[in-house]
Design an enzyme around this catalytic site. Sequence first.
Site, PDB file in Angstrom:
ATOM      1  N   ALA A 176     -29.964 -17.434  -0.694  1.00 54.40           N
ATOM      2  CA  ALA A 176     -29.384 -16.159  -0.995  1.00 54.40           C
ATOM      3  C   ALA A 176     -29.691 -15.908  -2.653  1.00 54.40           C
ATOM      4  O   ALA A 176     -28.785 -15.514  -3.143  1.00 54.40           O
ATOM      5  CB  ALA A 176     -28.138 -16.058  -0.607  1.00 54.40           C
ATOM      6  N   ASP A 223     -31.030 -12.957  -9.631  1.00 56.88           N
ATOM      7  CA  ASP A 223     -31.763 -13.086 -10.514  1.00 56.88           C
ATOM      8  C   ASP A 223     -30.851 -14.280 -11.480  1.00 56.88           C
ATOM      9  O   ASP A 223     -31.445 -14.912 -11.950  1.00 56.88           O
ATOM     10  CB  ASP A 223     -31.524 -12.052 -11.510  1.00 56.88           C
ATOM     11  N   HIS A 258     -30.027 -17.281 -10.035  1.00 56.79           N
ATOM     12  CA  HIS A 258     -30.632 -18.381  -9.469  1.00 56.79           C
ATOM     13  C   HIS A 258     -32.076 -18.465 -10.264  1.00 56.79           C
ATOM     14  O   HIS A 258     -32.519 -19.502 -10.661  1.00 56.79           O
ATOM     15  CB  HIS A 258     -30.904 -18.552  -7.970  1.00 56.79           C
ATOM     16  N   GLY A 286     -25.800 -23.137 -13.160  1.00 57.91           N
ATOM     17  CA  GLY A 286     -25.275 -21.931 -13.768  1.00 57.91           C
ATOM     18  C   GLY A 286     -23.827 -22.003 -14.084  1.00 57.91           C
ATOM     19  O   GLY A 286     -23.050 -22.558 -13.926  1.00 57.91           O
ATOM     20  N   LYS A 337     -21.807 -19.594 -14.526  1.00 58.69           N
ATOM     21  CA  LYS A 337     -20.965 -18.901 -13.661  1.00 58.69           C
ATOM     22  C   LYS A 337     -19.969 -19.804 -12.806  1.00 58.69           C
ATOM     23  O   LYS A 337     -18.879 -19.504 -12.887  1.00 58.69           O
ATOM     24  CB  LYS A 337     -21.951 -18.145 -12.817  1.00 58.69           C
TER      25      LYS A 337
END
Length: 300
Positions: free
Chosen positions: A51, A54, A56, A167, A169
């Site tokens: 899924a 941007d 990833h 990431g 995140k």
Amino acid sequence: MTKAKSETTSDARSETAGGLRVVRTIAELRGLLAERRAVGASVALVPTMGALHDGHLALARRAREVADVAVVSIFVNPLQFGAGEDLDRYPRTFDADIAALDALGAQFVFAPSVEEMYPDGPSSTRVAAGEVASLYEGASRPGHFDGMLTVVSKLFHIVMPDVAVFGQKDAQQVFLVKRMVSDLDMPLSIDVVTTVREDDGLAMSSRNRYLDETERKTALVLSEALRAAADAASEGVDEALAEATAAFGDHDGVELDYLVIVDPETFLPVAADATGPAVALVAARVGTTRLIDNRPITLG
Ligand code: PAF
């Protein structure tokens, strides 16, 4: 070696127009990567659950920059989902993922089945993620980080990358992966890429696609709260937390899970009088969707 070679030939049709190769088995991937290593190529791994957005793709681009061969794994790992979580409805967009990775020049996608990764059912051997794994995300999702580190560890053993790209995140995930690599003397480095955001500040996440139009607007409260924490950070921890909490005040349809400021070295909450670099973490449920975000701040 012979096995790897014959697999290489028989699976040639899995190569896309751009040269990206989709590999389904551990044996085949090991064979293909051994061939590349034999001619001196370095390997970077980007573990994902597909899924792709941007954020990833920024990880995959980094992998292309830092190594000769970029391997992106796409595997929705059942071990890291708890009962009642979104394993079954987790978005799966394989064809679009492959097209995007092909366009940016990744060489391999490793997309094993659950049976390939866990042939005897859920692995009974697990990586124990330690104390920090029971906090924040781990408090809401017991066992999540053990499951995540178990699959990441398996991927590291399968791919044997020189570098793995994650990431920012998922800050707690990054902290725990780095910790595992250090504690277990795994011979690779971890590269961390800054969170990619939508124009309005929402951190990109595969789960954003669960949000309806109203929820999508409401979800901005997470990045707004973090901005408020950053703006007030020079006044100290209490002020930063108060301002960030206040950002949630006016919003319906959002339930704050945690809002905390942690020491980046230990990932434990900072003391009330802390100064210097810290990370503000937030998690909240918007409708039925659980979102997380974080931001580096400087406490004054
Ligand atoms: O961040 C994710 O998507 C997953 O936790 C990971 C690292 C791919 C492991 O399944």
